[in-house]
Every structure is written in C-alpha cells, then in structure tokens.
Design a protein around this motif. Sequence first.
Motif, PDB file in Angstrom:
ATOM      1  N   GLY A  62       0.815  -1.207   0.000  1.00  0.00           N
ATOM      2  CA  GLY A  62       0.000   0.000   0.000  1.00  0.00           C
ATOM      3  C   GLY A  62       0.849   1.258   0.000  1.00  0.00           C
ATOM      4  N   TYR A  63       1.934   1.223   0.771  1.00  0.00           N
ATOM      5  CA  TYR A  63       2.844   2.370   0.821  1.00  0.00           C
ATOM      6  C   TYR A  63       3.418   2.650  -0.572  1.00  0.00           C
ATOM      7  CZ  TYR A  63       7.072   5.069   1.755  1.00  0.00           C
ATOM      8  OH  TYR A  63       8.058   6.022   1.737  1.00  0.00           O
ATOM      9  N   TYR A  64       3.949   1.627  -1.224  1.00  0.00           N
ATOM     10  CA  TYR A  64       4.566   1.827  -2.532  1.00  0.00           C
ATOM     11  C   TYR A  64       3.536   2.202  -3.599  1.00  0.00           C
ATOM     12  CZ  TYR A  64       8.955   0.280  -0.596  1.00  0.00           C
ATOM     13  OH  TYR A  64      10.097   0.201   0.166  1.00  0.00           O
ATOM     14  N   PHE A  65       2.330   1.685  -3.486  1.00  0.00           N
ATOM     15  CA  PHE A  65       1.269   2.080  -4.416  1.00  0.00           C
ATOM     16  C   PHE A  65       0.913   3.557  -4.213  1.00  0.00           C
ATOM     17  CE2 PHE A  65      -3.253   2.661  -5.428  1.00  0.00           C
ATOM     18  CZ  PHE A  65      -3.215   2.369  -6.774  1.00  0.00           C
ATOM     19  N   ALA A  66       0.766   3.965  -2.961  1.00  0.00           N
ATOM     20  CA  ALA A  66       0.422   5.362  -2.666  1.00  0.00           C
ATOM     21  C   ALA A  66       1.523   6.308  -3.135  1.00  0.00           C
ATOM     22  CB  ALA A  66       0.161   5.536  -1.174  1.00  0.00           C
ATOM     23  N   VAL A  67       2.771   5.900  -2.980  1.00  0.00           N
ATOM     24  CA  VAL A  67       3.884   6.737  -3.434  1.00  0.00           C
ATOM     25  C   VAL A  67       3.843   6.879  -4.959  1.00  0.00           C
ATOM     26  CG1 VAL A  67       6.402   6.854  -3.634  1.00  0.00           C
ATOM     27  CG2 VAL A  67       5.370   6.318  -1.437  1.00  0.00           C
ATOM     28  N   LEU A  68       3.512   5.801  -5.667  1.00  0.00           N
ATOM     29  CA  LEU A  68       3.403   5.890  -7.127  1.00  0.00           C
ATOM     30  C   LEU A  68       2.301   6.859  -7.535  1.00  0.00           C
ATOM     31  CD1 LEU A  68       4.157   4.914 -10.010  1.00  0.00           C
ATOM     32  CD2 LEU A  68       2.396   3.148  -9.720  1.00  0.00           C
ATOM     33  N   VAL A  69       1.131   6.724  -6.949  1.00  0.00           N
ATOM     34  CA  VAL A  69       0.005   7.598  -7.297  1.00  0.00           C
ATOM     35  C   VAL A  69       0.337   9.054  -6.954  1.00  0.00           C
ATOM     36  CG1 VAL A  69      -2.413   8.134  -6.799  1.00  0.00           C
ATOM     37  CG2 VAL A  69      -1.701   5.763  -7.106  1.00  0.00           C
ATOM     38  N   PHE A  70       0.908   9.267  -5.790  1.00  0.00           N
ATOM     39  CA  PHE A  70       1.295  10.614  -5.363  1.00  0.00           C
ATOM     40  C   PHE A  70       2.349  11.183  -6.310  1.00  0.00           C
ATOM     41  CE2 PHE A  70       3.877  13.187  -2.142  1.00  0.00           C
ATOM     42  CZ  PHE A  70       3.105  14.318  -2.272  1.00  0.00           C
ATOM     43  N   GLY A  71       3.311  10.366  -6.702  1.00  0.00           N
ATOM     44  CA  GLY A  71       4.355  10.818  -7.612  1.00  0.00           C
ATOM     45  C   GLY A  71       3.810  11.193  -8.975  1.00  0.00           C
ATOM     46  N   LEU A  72       2.909  10.369  -9.508  1.00  0.00           N
ATOM     47  CA  LEU A  72       2.322  10.669 -10.814  1.00  0.00           C
ATOM     48  C   LEU A  72       1.536  11.973 -10.778  1.00  0.00           C
ATOM     49  CD1 LEU A  72       1.113   7.105 -11.886  1.00  0.00           C
ATOM     50  CD2 LEU A  72       3.056   8.387 -12.809  1.00  0.00           C
ATOM     51  N   SER A  99       3.569  22.423  -5.587  1.00  0.00           N
ATOM     52  CA  SER A  99       3.830  21.471  -6.666  1.00  0.00           C
ATOM     53  C   SER A  99       5.268  20.955  -6.603  1.00  0.00           C
ATOM     54  CB  SER A  99       3.575  22.116  -8.033  1.00  0.00           C
ATOM     55  OG  SER A  99       2.233  22.462  -8.175  1.00  0.00           O
ATOM     56  N   TRP A 100       6.210  21.882  -6.426  1.00  0.00           N
ATOM     57  CA  TRP A 100       7.604  21.460  -6.282  1.00  0.00           C
ATOM     58  C   TRP A 100       7.796  20.611  -5.022  1.00  0.00           C
ATOM     59  CZ3 TRP A 100      11.495  20.863  -9.344  1.00  0.00           C
ATOM     60  CH2 TRP A 100      11.606  21.650 -10.493  1.00  0.00           C
ATOM     61  N   PHE A 101       7.206  21.044  -3.929  1.00  0.00           N
ATOM     62  CA  PHE A 101       7.339  20.328  -2.664  1.00  0.00           C
ATOM     63  C   PHE A 101       6.791  18.906  -2.780  1.00  0.00           C
ATOM     64  CE2 PHE A 101       5.646  19.253   1.603  1.00  0.00           C
ATOM     65  CZ  PHE A 101       6.840  19.261   2.300  1.00  0.00           C
ATOM     66  N   ALA A 102       5.615  18.756  -3.367  1.00  0.00           N
ATOM     67  CA  ALA A 102       4.998  17.434  -3.510  1.00  0.00           C
ATOM     68  C   ALA A 102       5.846  16.532  -4.399  1.00  0.00           C
ATOM     69  CB  ALA A 102       3.583  17.569  -4.069  1.00  0.00           C
ATOM     70  N   PHE A 103       6.386  17.068  -5.470  1.00  0.00           N
ATOM     71  CA  PHE A 103       7.225  16.272  -6.364  1.00  0.00           C
ATOM     72  C   PHE A 103       8.487  15.791  -5.652  1.00  0.00           C
ATOM     73  CE2 PHE A 103      10.344  15.936  -9.887  1.00  0.00           C
ATOM     74  CZ  PHE A 103       9.713  14.939 -10.617  1.00  0.00           C
ATOM     75  N   ILE A 104       9.133  16.693  -4.947  1.00  0.00           N
ATOM     76  CA  ILE A 104      10.352  16.338  -4.208  1.00  0.00           C
ATOM     77  C   ILE A 104      10.035  15.333  -3.104  1.00  0.00           C
ATOM     78  CG2 ILE A 104      12.131  17.263  -2.648  1.00  0.00           C
ATOM     79  CD1 ILE A 104      12.006  19.844  -4.447  1.00  0.00           C
ATOM     80  N   ILE A 105       8.926  15.531  -2.413  1.00  0.00           N
ATOM     81  CA  ILE A 105       8.538  14.605  -1.347  1.00  0.00           C
ATOM     82  C   ILE A 105       8.241  13.218  -1.909  1.00  0.00           C
ATOM     83  CG2 ILE A 105       6.691  14.076   0.315  1.00  0.00           C
ATOM     84  CD1 ILE A 105       8.743  16.049   1.365  1.00  0.00           C
ATOM     85  N   SER A 106       7.560  13.130  -3.052  1.00  0.00           N
ATOM     86  CA  SER A 106       7.245  11.819  -3.616  1.00  0.00           C
ATOM     87  C   SER A 106       8.514  11.054  -3.975  1.00  0.00           C
ATOM     88  CB  SER A 106       6.322  11.957  -4.833  1.00  0.00           C
ATOM     89  OG  SER A 106       7.004  12.513  -5.930  1.00  0.00           O
ATOM     90  N   ILE A 107       9.477  11.734  -4.558  1.00  0.00           N
ATOM     91  CA  ILE A 107      10.741  11.084  -4.897  1.00  0.00           C
ATOM     92  C   ILE A 107      11.497  10.704  -3.624  1.00  0.00           C
ATOM     93  CG2 ILE A 107      12.998  11.429  -5.990  1.00  0.00           C
ATOM     94  CD1 ILE A 107      11.514  13.160  -8.076  1.00  0.00           C
ATOM     95  N   SER A 108      11.464  11.593  -2.634  1.00  0.00           N
ATOM     96  CA  SER A 108      12.122  11.294  -1.355  1.00  0.00           C
ATOM     97  C   SER A 108      11.491  10.098  -0.669  1.00  0.00           C
ATOM     98  CB  SER A 108      12.063  12.514  -0.429  1.00  0.00           C
ATOM     99  OG  SER A 108      12.730  13.601  -1.004  1.00  0.00           O
ATOM    100  N   LEU A 109      10.163  10.037  -0.661  1.00  0.00           N
ATOM    101  CA  LEU A 109       9.477   8.907  -0.035  1.00  0.00           C
ATOM    102  C   LEU A 109       9.850   7.592  -0.715  1.00  0.00           C
ATOM    103  CD1 LEU A 109       5.918  10.375   0.625  1.00  0.00           C
ATOM    104  CD2 LEU A 109       7.605   9.686   2.344  1.00  0.00           C
ATOM    105  N   MET A 110       9.954   7.606  -2.031  1.00  0.00           N
ATOM    106  CA  MET A 110      10.356   6.396  -2.743  1.00  0.00           C
ATOM    107  C   MET A 110      11.790   6.016  -2.371  1.00  0.00           C
ATOM    108  SD  MET A 110       9.857   3.844  -4.641  1.00  0.00           S
ATOM    109  CE  MET A 110       8.412   4.005  -5.636  1.00  0.00           C
ATOM    110  N   GLY A 111      12.676   6.985  -2.400  1.00  0.00           N
ATOM    111  CA  GLY A 111      14.072   6.722  -2.066  1.00  0.00           C
ATOM    112  C   GLY A 111      14.253   6.231  -0.635  1.00  0.00           C
ATOM    113  N   ILE A 112      13.613   6.899   0.306  1.00  0.00           N
ATOM    114  CA  ILE A 112      13.715   6.506   1.716  1.00  0.00           C
ATOM    115  C   ILE A 112      13.098   5.131   1.936  1.00  0.00           C
ATOM    116  CG2 ILE A 112      12.890   7.068   4.043  1.00  0.00           C
ATOM    117  CD1 ILE A 112      13.141  10.072   3.166  1.00  0.00           C
ATOM    118  N   GLY A 113      11.950   4.887   1.307  1.00  0.00           N
ATOM    119  CA  GLY A 113      11.303   3.587   1.444  1.00  0.00           C
ATOM    120  C   GLY A 113      12.166   2.463   0.914  1.00  0.00           C
TER     121      GLY A 113
END
Length: 156
Positions: A62-72, A99-113
């Motif tokens: 669920g975490y990785y799915f949510a990160v994908l949707v958030f990133g897209l 918009s910039w913050f959300a994009f950076i956070i989505s990539i960070s969440l994927m990387g940290i995860g």
Amino acid sequence: MSNDHEVLLDKEKQKDSKIKVARKEGEPTPAFIGASWAALLVGGTAYLIGLYNAAMQLNEKGYYFAVLVFGLYSAVSLQKAVRDKDEGIPVTNIYYGISWFAFIISISLMGIGLYNAGSIDLSEKGFYGMAFVLSLFAAITVQKNIRDAQRARERD
C-alpha cells in the motif's frame, strides 16, 4: 504497352498513399504521443505487477502504491504549474511551491522507502526505482502532449 501503363499507374498510387497528413504547428507527432503512452503503460504496469508479486506485507504494498500515485499526480501538477508560469498564465506562488514540494517529497518517499526496505533485494529496489522514474517522466510527457495538441487545435 499496357503493362508499362499499369506500372505507371501503380507508381502513382504509391505516391498518393505516401501523402503526409499535415500537422498543426506545435502539435506532437503520433510517434511521440505513442511512445509517451507506451512508456507510461510499461512503467506503471511493470511497477504494479512487481508490487503484486512482491513478497511483502500488504501495508508495504500500500505504501509503494500510494507513493506511485502521489508521484504521478505531483509530476503532472508540477509540469502544468511550470509551463503555465513560463507561458504567462497566472499561477499562485503557493501552488507553484506546493507542486515542487509534492514532487520532491514523492521522490524522497520512494528513495527513503527503498533504502530502508530490508526485505527487498537490491535488484528489486533498482527495478522499483527505475519503473517509478519511467512512470513519472512518461506522465509528464503525456500531459505535455495533451496540452500541446489542445493548443494546436485552439490556434485554428
């Protein structure tokens, strides 16, 4: 003699079949549109199939799915905000910043995860990272193509 005439007619038909369809200025080519959609489908589908087959708990999936949707979503939103601002369309600073913050956070969440995922092999981490990045890039290009095609139609 009639055979030569038939050959000439065949050559004329071939020329007629190669007539190019005129594109409007700024409109993306069908090849680029197709490649963008294909990249989005391949990236998203590969990511989701990998996630479905992964040996991890449902909450991790669920975490990785949510990160994908958030990133897209954040990638498309950022692309729109940046382009609007570049074209002189009003964009509030708060939306642009979010918009910039959300994009950076989505990539960070994927990387940290992925960095902290002890149950995932390094090759799987690379797979998820690459499918994620491909999906983000493809979402941006698909949105760009849609917008370019719409603008080309509006110019007429």
